[in-house]
Design a protein around this motif. Structure first.
Motif, PDB file in Angstrom:
ATOM      1  N   ARG A   1       7.674 -14.087   3.686  1.00  0.00           N
ATOM      2  CA  ARG A   1       6.363 -14.343   3.629  1.00  0.00           C
ATOM      3  C   ARG A   1       5.636 -12.954   4.363  1.00  0.00           C
ATOM      4  N   ASP A   2       6.385 -12.548   5.429  1.00  0.00           N
ATOM      5  CA  ASP A   2       5.492 -11.344   6.069  1.00  0.00           C
ATOM      6  C   ASP A   2       5.452 -10.227   5.219  1.00  0.00           C
ATOM      7  N   LYS A   3       6.427  -9.962   4.229  1.00  0.00           N
ATOM      8  CA  LYS A   3       6.124  -8.722   3.395  1.00  0.00           C
ATOM      9  C   LYS A   3       5.179  -9.028   2.505  1.00  0.00           C
ATOM     10  N   PHE A   4       4.841 -10.002   1.993  1.00  0.00           N
ATOM     11  CA  PHE A   4       3.747 -10.312   1.136  1.00  0.00           C
ATOM     12  C   PHE A   4       2.269 -10.468   1.729  1.00  0.00           C
ATOM     13  N   HIS A   5       2.163 -10.592   3.206  1.00  0.00           N
ATOM     14  CA  HIS A   5       1.076 -10.282   4.210  1.00  0.00           C
ATOM     15  C   HIS A   5       0.886  -8.914   4.127  1.00  0.00           C
ATOM     16  N   GLU A   6       2.009  -8.076   4.092  1.00  0.00           N
ATOM     17  CA  GLU A   6       2.052  -6.743   4.400  1.00  0.00           C
ATOM     18  C   GLU A   6       1.282  -6.185   2.906  1.00  0.00           C
ATOM     19  N   TYR A   7       1.594  -6.513   1.994  1.00  0.00           N
ATOM     20  CA  TYR A   7       1.182  -6.049   0.629  1.00  0.00           C
ATOM     21  C   TYR A   7      -0.249  -6.231   0.451  1.00  0.00           C
ATOM     22  N   LYS A   8      -0.883  -7.328   1.111  1.00  0.00           N
ATOM     23  CA  LYS A   8      -2.250  -7.458   0.954  1.00  0.00           C
ATOM     24  C   LYS A   8      -3.007  -6.756   2.210  1.00  0.00           C
ATOM     25  N   GLU A   9      -2.352  -6.496   3.332  1.00  0.00           N
ATOM     26  CA  GLU A   9      -3.089  -5.606   4.119  1.00  0.00           C
ATOM     27  C   GLU A   9      -2.949  -4.320   3.875  1.00  0.00           C
ATOM     28  N   LYS A  10      -2.192  -3.726   3.259  1.00  0.00           N
ATOM     29  CA  LYS A  10      -2.035  -2.375   3.033  1.00  0.00           C
ATOM     30  C   LYS A  10      -2.503  -2.120   1.506  1.00  0.00           C
ATOM     31  N   GLY A  11      -3.145  -3.066   1.009  1.00  0.00           N
ATOM     32  CA  GLY A  11      -3.963  -2.850  -0.392  1.00  0.00           C
ATOM     33  C   GLY A  11      -2.834  -2.362  -1.504  1.00  0.00           C
ATOM     34  N   ILE A  12      -1.721  -2.817  -1.472  1.00  0.00           N
ATOM     35  CA  ILE A  12      -0.526  -2.742  -2.405  1.00  0.00           C
ATOM     36  C   ILE A  12      -0.844  -3.731  -3.581  1.00  0.00           C
ATOM     37  N   LEU A  13      -1.582  -4.735  -3.435  1.00  0.00           N
ATOM     38  CA  LEU A  13      -1.889  -5.720  -4.595  1.00  0.00           C
ATOM     39  C   LEU A  13      -2.628  -5.149  -5.760  1.00  0.00           C
ATOM     40  N   ARG A  14      -2.266  -5.174  -7.015  1.00  0.00           N
ATOM     41  CA  ARG A  14      -3.078  -4.642  -8.049  1.00  0.00           C
ATOM     42  C   ARG A  14      -3.990  -5.844  -8.417  1.00  0.00           C
ATOM     43  N   SER A  15      -5.158  -5.331  -8.953  1.00  0.00           N
ATOM     44  CA  SER A  15      -6.206  -6.280  -9.302  1.00  0.00           C
ATOM     45  C   SER A  15      -5.680  -6.907 -10.669  1.00  0.00           C
ATOM     46  N   PRO A  16      -6.163  -8.108 -10.929  1.00  0.00           N
ATOM     47  CA  PRO A  16      -5.680  -8.422 -12.129  1.00  0.00           C
ATOM     48  C   PRO A  16      -6.259  -8.014 -13.390  1.00  0.00           C
ATOM     49  N   GLU A  17      -7.485  -7.427 -13.088  1.00  0.00           N
ATOM     50  CA  GLU A  17      -8.209  -6.627 -14.166  1.00  0.00           C
ATOM     51  C   GLU A  17      -7.338  -5.541 -14.652  1.00  0.00           C
ATOM     52  N   PHE A  18      -6.769  -4.714 -13.625  1.00  0.00           N
ATOM     53  CA  PHE A  18      -5.913  -3.611 -14.115  1.00  0.00           C
ATOM     54  C   PHE A  18      -4.735  -3.813 -14.718  1.00  0.00           C
ATOM     55  N   VAL A  19      -4.071  -5.056 -14.393  1.00  0.00           N
ATOM     56  CA  VAL A  19      -2.817  -5.353 -14.914  1.00  0.00           C
ATOM     57  C   VAL A  19      -3.160  -5.920 -16.452  1.00  0.00           C
ATOM     58  N   ALA A  20      -4.331  -6.762 -16.597  1.00  0.00           N
ATOM     59  CA  ALA A  20      -4.759  -7.029 -17.910  1.00  0.00           C
ATOM     60  C   ALA A  20      -4.866  -6.037 -18.864  1.00  0.00           C
ATOM     61  N   ASP A  21      -5.560  -4.955 -18.373  1.00  0.00           N
ATOM     62  CA  ASP A  21      -5.752  -3.766 -19.083  1.00  0.00           C
ATOM     63  C   ASP A  21      -4.618  -2.867 -19.622  1.00  0.00           C
ATOM     64  N   LYS A  22      -3.583  -3.009 -18.706  1.00  0.00           N
ATOM     65  CA  LYS A  22      -2.164  -2.245 -18.994  1.00  0.00           C
ATOM     66  C   LYS A  22      -1.647  -3.370 -20.140  1.00  0.00           C
ATOM     67  N   LEU A  23      -1.532  -4.512 -20.080  1.00  0.00           N
ATOM     68  CA  LEU A  23      -1.098  -5.471 -21.223  1.00  0.00           C
ATOM     69  C   LEU A  23      -1.691  -5.354 -22.364  1.00  0.00           C
TER      70      LEU A  23
END
Length: 249
Positions: A206-228
Motif C-alpha cells: 500500500r505505501d508504495k502506491f501512496h508514493e506513486y501518487k505523492e511523487k506524481g508517478i501516476l499517468r493520466s487516463p487521457e495520456f494512456v488512452a491516447d497511447k492505446l
C-alpha cells in the motif's frame, strides 16, 4: 468508417478512451452501469454517433444478447474496435479472507465477462471481412503476484492466457479478429484511490502506491488512452500479444 465499443466507459480509462474516440471515430458504443452526461455533449459537438447501453457486466447471462444488440447497431462497412475495459480491483484481501461474494464478482467482471463478450463477438463476426480488433485491458498483475491481490492477479492472468489462445486460433481463420492485451500501467484513477485506502494488513504494498501518487508517478487516463488509440492505428498488430504501455513511450 470506425466504430468503437467500450465497456466500463463511465469513468477512469474507459471514459478517457471514449472521449478520444468521440473525436476520431464515426460511432461510439459505450457500455456501463451509468451514463456519463459529458459524452453526449461531446458527441453533439463532434458529430459522432453515440449509443449508450446500460448494463452491469456482473450479469454475465445477459452478455450474448448484448453483443447481438451492439453488432446490430454497427454499420455494414465499419471497422470495429472492441475494448474490454471494465474491471474491479476488489477484493483486496489475502487468501483465506477473500469471501465468496466479492470473489464471484471479481471472477465475473474481470474474467467471465470479457471472455463471453470476446467469444460472442468472434462467433457473430466470423464472416465479416473488415478490420476487427478486440482489446482486453490487462495489467502487470497478470504476470506478477501482489500480496492481497489474489483475485485480481488470477483473473487478469486467466484473461491474458485466453487472449493468447484466441489470437493463435484467429490467425488460422479466413477473416480474423485481432485480439490483443494492453497493460496501461499505473494511472490516476478511482481504482488507485481504492488501492491506497486498503488496510495495510490486507495489501502489503500500500505505501508504495501512496508514493506513486505523492511523487506524481501516476499517468493520466487521457495520456494512456491516447497511447492505446495510437497503437490501434497500426496495421501490424500481433495477434494474441501483450502490449505494455512502457514499451510504447
Amino acid at each position: 468508417m470506425k466504430t468503437f465499443i467500450i465497456t466500463g466507459a463511465s469513468k477512469g480509462l474507459g471514459a478517457a478512451i471514449a472521449k478520444g474516440c468521440l473525436q476520431t471515430s464515426d460511432h461510439c458504443i459505450l457500455v456501463s452501469r451509468t451514463a456519463h452526461p459529458e459524452m453526449q455533449r461531446m458527441a453533439d459537438r463532434s458529430g459522432t454517433k453515440l449509443t449508450f447501453i446500460s448494463l452491469d457486466l456482473n450479469e454475465t447471462e445477459k452478455l450474448p444478447s448484448l453483443v447481438n444488440e451492439i453488432l446490430t447497431a454497427v454499420d455494414d462497412t465499419s471497422d470495429i474496435y472492441f475494448i474490454n475495459n471494465a474491471g474491479v480491483i476488489e477484493p483486496i484481501k489475502p487468501v483465506g479472507n477473500l469471501g465468496i461474494v466479492n470473489l464471484e464478482t471479481s471472477m465475473r467482471v474481470n474474467f467471465m465477462a470479457p471472455i463471453v463478450l470476446a467469444d460472442e463477438f468472434v462467433k457473430q463476426t466470423k464472416d465479416w471481412n473488415r478490420k476487427k480488433v478486440l482489446v482486453n485491458i490487462s495489467s502487470g498483475a497478470a504476470k506478477n503476484p501482489y500480496h492481497g491481490w489474489a483475485a485480481y492477479c488470477s483473473t487478469k492472468a486467466g484473461l491474458e492466457m485466453f487472449t493468447r489462445v484466441a489470437g493463435l486460433e484467429q490467425d488460422k481463420t479466413s477473416f480474423p479478429t485481432s485480439l490483443i492485451s494492453f497493460s496501461p500501467g499505473v494511472m490516476d484513477t478511482e481504482m488507485q484511490g481504492t488501492i491506497r485506502s486498503a488496510d495495510e494488513r490486507d495489501f502489503a504494498d500500500r505505501d508504495k502506491f501512496h508514493e506513486y501518487k505523492e511523487k506524481g508517478i501516476l499517468r493520466s487516463p487521457e495520456f494512456v488512452a491516447d497511447k492505446l488509440l495510437q497503437l490501434l492505428e497500426a496495421e501490424d498488430l500481433e495477434n494474441g500479444k501483450f502490449y505494455d504501455i512502457k514499451n510504447l513511450l
